[in-house]
Design an enzyme around this catalytic site. Structure first.
Site, short mmCIF file in Angstrom:
data_model
loop_
_atom_site.label_atom_id
_atom_site.label_comp_id
_atom_site.label_asym_id
_atom_site.label_seq_id
_atom_site.Cartn_x
_atom_site.Cartn_y
_atom_site.Cartn_z
N ASN A 109 -34.79 -46.20 63.64
CA ASN A 109 -36.09 -46.27 62.97
C ASN A 109 -37.19 -46.23 64.03
O ASN A 109 -36.96 -46.62 65.18
CB ASN A 109 -36.19 -47.58 62.19
CG ASN A 109 -37.52 -47.74 61.47
OD1 ASN A 109 -38.00 -46.81 60.82
ND2 ASN A 109 -38.14 -48.90 61.60
N HIS A 111 -41.04 -47.80 64.62
CA HIS A 111 -41.95 -48.81 64.10
C HIS A 111 -43.22 -48.80 64.95
O HIS A 111 -43.13 -48.75 66.18
CB HIS A 111 -41.28 -50.19 64.15
CG HIS A 111 -42.14 -51.27 63.61
ND1 HIS A 111 -42.35 -51.44 62.25
CD2 HIS A 111 -42.89 -52.21 64.24
CE1 HIS A 111 -43.18 -52.45 62.09
NE2 HIS A 111 -43.53 -52.93 63.26
N SER A 138 -41.99 -48.53 68.82
CA SER A 138 -40.62 -48.85 69.22
C SER A 138 -39.64 -48.02 68.39
O SER A 138 -39.76 -47.96 67.17
CB SER A 138 -40.31 -50.33 68.95
OG SER A 138 -41.28 -51.17 69.54
N ASP A 147 -36.99 -54.49 61.10
CA ASP A 147 -37.73 -54.30 62.36
C ASP A 147 -37.26 -55.23 63.47
O ASP A 147 -38.07 -55.73 64.27
CB ASP A 147 -39.25 -54.49 62.13
CG ASP A 147 -39.81 -53.49 61.13
OD1 ASP A 147 -39.26 -52.38 61.02
OD2 ASP A 147 -40.80 -53.82 60.45
C1 GRF Z 1 -45.34 -44.17 61.45
O1 GRF Z 1 -46.42 -44.88 61.99
C2 GRF Z 1 -44.05 -44.88 61.70
O2 GRF Z 1 -44.02 -45.59 62.91
C3 GRF Z 1 -43.99 -45.84 60.55
O3 GRF Z 1 -44.51 -45.14 59.45
C4 GRF Z 1 -45.41 -44.13 59.93
C5 GRF Z 1 -44.93 -42.82 59.39
O4 GRF Z 1 -45.81 -41.78 59.70
N1 GRF Z 1 -42.65 -46.34 60.34
P1 GRF Z 1 -45.39 -40.28 59.44
O5 GRF Z 1 -45.01 -40.17 57.96
O6 GRF Z 1 -44.20 -39.97 60.32
O7 GRF Z 1 -46.58 -39.46 59.77
#
Ligand code: GRF
Length: 215
Positions: A109, A111, A138, A147
């Site tokens: 994932n 984050h 991260s 997370d």
């Molecule tokens: C990103 O900031 C990611 O870190 C978080 O959700 C957001 C997704 O953005 N988990 P995108 O859809 O990839 O533009």
């Protein structure tokens, strides 16, 4: 060498999906995206998959009575496609322990904070309120606790005077688009091992720190 068969699960904008697609398109990149899955009908990110000719599926979580049934449907699709690694990229559903453990070591994932700071939502607002001098993102293995899984790559950016949530989010997003492809490359090339609660990168405890040149 065979490329790592990767699925990207997302819910909305899909800019990380786009960054991963772009990375995989580079000659010699060790992974390929074979499937994109959205749980939201009409998620903008679906267009990126279509433009790149990547098979995309929409699996609306609302169509299922329980979280388990939704996850069983996802699992079936992923296994039928021969997926070897799942990248969550803005996938706004918490995954149950059963799914997470079934894909242990194969589920990552991104984050938008420097974990363990600010798990959960509103990370940029919370970083500003805490007067942090740096923020970032991260990439981590997913563990049943949200997370909190072993960290693979982190990228940090400065928090600048005059920042608001949106300015900071935009700066962090650029770092995300570098960190996620790097993490995918490291995994696909076999540099990353999951050892208990730690990710090892070439035998050294993670995360690998990536500080974009722009900062
Ligand atoms: C990103 O900031 C990611 O870190 C978080 O959700 C957001 C997704 O953005 N988990 P995108 O859809 O990839 O533009």
């Amino acid at each position: 060498m065979a490329r790592l068969k990767t699925a990207v699960l997302f819910s909305g904008r899909g800019s990380n999906l786009r960054a991963l697609i772009a990375a995989c398109a580079a000659p010699g990149f060790p992974a390929e995206i074979i499937l994109a899955v959205s749980n939201q009908i009409g998620a903008p990110g679906l267009d990126y998959a279509a433009q790149a000719g990547i098979p995309a599926r929409t699996v609306p979580h609302r169509d299922f009575k329980t979280r388990e049934e939704f996850e069983q449907a996802l699992d079936k699709i992923l296994r039928a496609s021969g997926v070897e690694l799942i990248c969550l990229a803005g996938f706004m559903r918490v995954l149950n322990k059963g799914f997470v453990e079934a894909w242990r070591g194969k589920l990552i994932n991104i984050h938008p904070s420097l974990l363990p700071d600010f798990p959960g939502l509103d990370t940029h607002r919370r970083a500003l309120e805490a007067h942090k001098s740096r923020a970032g993102c991260s990439v981590h293995f997913v563990s049943p606790e949200v997370d909190a899984g072993p960290l693979i790559v982190q990228a940090s950016v400065p928090v600048l005077p005059g920042d608001d949530e949106h300015k900071l989010a935009a700066r962090v997003l650029i770092a995300e688009h570098q960190a996620y492809p790097l993490a995918l490359k490291l995994i696909a090339e076999g540099h990353v091992k999951l050892a208990g609660n730690q990710a090892l990168i070439d035998g050294k405890p993670g995360p690998l720190q990536l500080n974009p040149a722009a900062t």
